[in-house]
Design a protein around this motif. Structure first.
Motif, PDB file in Angstrom:
ATOM      1  N   THR A   1       0.888  -1.253  -0.025  1.00  0.00           N
ATOM      2  CA  THR A   1      -0.015  -0.099   0.194  1.00  0.00           C
ATOM      3  C   THR A   1       0.784   1.230  -0.221  1.00  0.00           C
ATOM      4  O   THR A   1       0.452   2.179  -0.804  1.00  0.00           O
ATOM      5  CB  THR A   1      -0.862   0.098   1.163  1.00  0.00           C
ATOM      6  N   GLN A   2       2.216   1.266   0.540  1.00  0.00           N
ATOM      7  CA  GLN A   2       2.918   2.540   0.504  1.00  0.00           C
ATOM      8  C   GLN A   2       3.327   2.693  -0.850  1.00  0.00           C
ATOM      9  O   GLN A   2       3.210   4.133  -1.089  1.00  0.00           O
ATOM     10  CB  GLN A   2       4.167   2.206   1.432  1.00  0.00           C
ATOM     11  N   PHE A   3       3.545   1.916  -1.726  1.00  0.00           N
ATOM     12  CA  PHE A   3       3.872   2.206  -2.869  1.00  0.00           C
ATOM     13  C   PHE A   3       2.641   2.523  -3.885  1.00  0.00           C
ATOM     14  O   PHE A   3       2.889   3.363  -4.649  1.00  0.00           O
ATOM     15  CB  PHE A   3       4.504   0.686  -3.805  1.00  0.00           C
ATOM     16  N   LYS A   4       1.435   2.044  -3.369  1.00  0.00           N
ATOM     17  CA  LYS A   4       0.398   2.461  -4.337  1.00  0.00           C
ATOM     18  C   LYS A   4      -0.003   3.808  -4.044  1.00  0.00           C
ATOM     19  O   LYS A   4      -0.302   4.744  -4.823  1.00  0.00           O
ATOM     20  CB  LYS A   4      -0.935   1.401  -3.873  1.00  0.00           C
ATOM     21  N   ASP A   5       0.078   4.084  -2.527  1.00  0.00           N
ATOM     22  CA  ASP A   5      -0.278   5.437  -2.054  1.00  0.00           C
ATOM     23  C   ASP A   5       0.707   6.807  -2.925  1.00  0.00           C
ATOM     24  O   ASP A   5       0.376   7.690  -3.390  1.00  0.00           O
ATOM     25  CB  ASP A   5      -0.112   5.839  -0.798  1.00  0.00           C
ATOM     26  N   LYS A   6       2.194   6.187  -2.546  1.00  0.00           N
ATOM     27  CA  LYS A   6       3.244   7.154  -3.058  1.00  0.00           C
ATOM     28  C   LYS A   6       3.189   7.274  -4.524  1.00  0.00           C
ATOM     29  O   LYS A   6       3.281   8.270  -5.133  1.00  0.00           O
ATOM     30  CB  LYS A   6       4.557   6.966  -2.442  1.00  0.00           C
ATOM     31  N   SER A   7       2.851   6.053  -5.576  1.00  0.00           N
ATOM     32  CA  SER A   7       3.034   6.318  -6.920  1.00  0.00           C
ATOM     33  C   SER A   7       1.842   7.044  -7.457  1.00  0.00           C
ATOM     34  O   SER A   7       1.632   7.562  -8.290  1.00  0.00           O
ATOM     35  CB  SER A   7       3.025   5.187  -7.272  1.00  0.00           C
ATOM     36  N   ALA A   8       0.686   6.580  -6.890  1.00  0.00           N
ATOM     37  CA  ALA A   8      -0.674   7.523  -7.286  1.00  0.00           C
ATOM     38  C   ALA A   8      -0.571   9.131  -6.917  1.00  0.00           C
ATOM     39  O   ALA A   8      -1.055   9.747  -7.865  1.00  0.00           O
ATOM     40  CB  ALA A   8      -1.833   6.818  -6.298  1.00  0.00           C
ATOM     41  N   LYS A   9       0.202   9.091  -5.865  1.00  0.00           N
ATOM     42  CA  LYS A   9       0.115  10.732  -5.772  1.00  0.00           C
ATOM     43  C   LYS A   9       1.208  11.272  -6.685  1.00  0.00           C
ATOM     44  O   LYS A   9       0.952  12.298  -7.266  1.00  0.00           O
ATOM     45  CB  LYS A   9       0.983  11.081  -4.257  1.00  0.00           C
ATOM     46  N   ALA A  10       2.174  10.374  -6.942  1.00  0.00           N
ATOM     47  CA  ALA A  10       3.292  11.150  -7.954  1.00  0.00           C
ATOM     48  C   ALA A  10       3.064  10.957  -9.454  1.00  0.00           C
ATOM     49  O   ALA A  10       3.455  11.754 -10.279  1.00  0.00           O
ATOM     50  CB  ALA A  10       4.812  10.439  -7.597  1.00  0.00           C
ATOM     51  N   GLY A  11       2.187   9.884  -9.977  1.00  0.00           N
ATOM     52  CA  GLY A  11       1.789   9.576 -11.281  1.00  0.00           C
ATOM     53  C   GLY A  11       3.117   8.582 -11.615  1.00  0.00           C
ATOM     54  O   GLY A  11       4.266   8.866 -11.181  1.00  0.00           O
TER      55      GLY A  11
END
Ligand code: AQP
Length: 331
Positions: free
Chosen positions: A107-117
């Motif tokens: 989930t940390q990757f999902k959250d961070k990558s969703a924010k950054a694109g």
């Protein structure tokens, strides 16, 4: 004795109160009963593509802060991740055993990558939890003191250890997360339903331990509280007040019941005043010790060189075993 390991990223000039209460504070007493390995995860920090000069400085600052917080380099191994090449070596072996689907569920990757694109998200951020698994398994750590946000990564680590052991025979200690329920998630002062984090929306929600104490007092005084006037611990109904109580209970070592009882008949202003005092009482000497250690830079570098030499011995023995077991031809 059993080993304990935890690392911290040099991604800011200062550690924040969440890092300290959720993780670092637990590291200190664990030194008494474990063979402790604590360090600075500079390879992990590359995922945010930092300025090279800044990264070097922050690595030293992070190391200084570990010692200022009470890590004793004469008892614990204090080291910098990139000084021990085996971290990246084991990381590759573990990458080849990690399902793409499983890694994609972090989930940390999902959250961070969703924010950054996805175009601003590097592959390093995706494989971050695998490097973290390597950090832990390399030292055969039995306990890993971290905050609640790392629980899922720890699960992946346990999974990889179990899978490797099942396939190649007992090789790794399967580590346990050491997460304290009370302080595992310190919340943002402005948004008390989200975790305190350096990438938060407002800098006012974050207590940087090395900041001028006056700035932190101001941030605490303007923390978001809840409706009503009563001071009680109820994370759902009163997340702001409960977060302040959590911080105060941790810093003063007072049981929550006693603490809350002491505020009977008092208001939010009194609570904020007490939190501000407790944070300052901790942070002021912490800041002084950190700055002093940074002044004695050669001494600090010597500690890190000795730590790396000891860490390498342990790491080398694990990687030799792992390489042989997976069938890599000895050099
Ligand atoms: N709010 C928190 N409450 C409790 N523990 C926390 N940790 C982080 N935030 C909280 C724990 O601190 C340790 C070091 O974390 P890190 O070096 O991985 O830093 P981080 O998690 O990247 O810190 P941030 O501020 O949360 O960064 P962003 O915003 O970039 O994600 C870990 O043990 C962590 O659990």
């Amino acid at each position: 004795s059993d080993r304990v390991l935890s690392l911290i990223q040099p991604t800011a000039d200062s550690l924040h109160l969440g890092n300290y209460l959720g993780a670092l504070r637990q590291w200190v007493p664990l030194q008494d009963s474990y063979d402790a390995f604590y360090g600075v995860a500079d390879l992990h920090a590359l995922t945010v593509e930092p300025d090279p000069v800044v990264l070097k400085e922050r690595t030293l600052r992070a190391a200084a802060q570990l010692i200022a917080a009470g890590i004793d380099p004469s008892r614990s191994t204090v080291f910098v991740q990139s000084h021990v090449v085996e971290h990246t070596q084991l990381s590759w072996v573990l990458s080849c055993m990690t399902g793409f689907g499983q890694a994609s569920r972090m989930t940390q990757f999902k959250d961070k990558s969703a924010k950054a694109g996805s175009d601003s998200t590097n592959v390093g951020l995706f494989s971050y939890p695998i490097l973290m698994a390597a950090d832990i398994l390399l030292y055969q750590a039995a306990q890993v003191p971290v905050g609640e946000d790392q629980r899922q990564h720890l699960e992946l680590t346990r999974d990889l250890a179990g899978r490797f052991n099942a396939r190649y025979g007992r090789t790794f200690v399967v580590p346990e997360p050491h997460i304290l329920k009370s302080v595992g998630k310190i919340q943002d002062l402005q948004e008390p339903t989200a975790k305190m984090s350096k990438s938060a929306a407002s800098p006012n929600g974050l207590i940087d331990l090395l900041d001028d104490p006056k700035i932190n007092v101001k941030k605490i005084k303007s923390a978001v509280t809840d409706s009503g006037r009563e001071i009680s611990f109820d994370e759902d109904a009163k997340p702001g007040v409960s977060n302040l109580l959590t911080i105060l209970a941790a810093l003063t070592d007072e049981p929550m019941d006693t603490l809350v009882a002491g505020f009977e008949g008092k208001g939010y202003g009194d609570l904020k005043g007490a939190v501000a005092d407790a944070v300052t009482a901790f942070a002021a000497p912490y800041r002084e010790r950190t700055l002093q250690l940074l002044d004695e830079r050669t001494e600090l570098e010597k500690i890190l060189a000795e730590g790396a030499a000891h860490a390498r011995e342990v790491a080398h023995s694990t990687i030799t075993d792992v390489y042989a077991k997976v069938g890599l031809l000895p050099a």
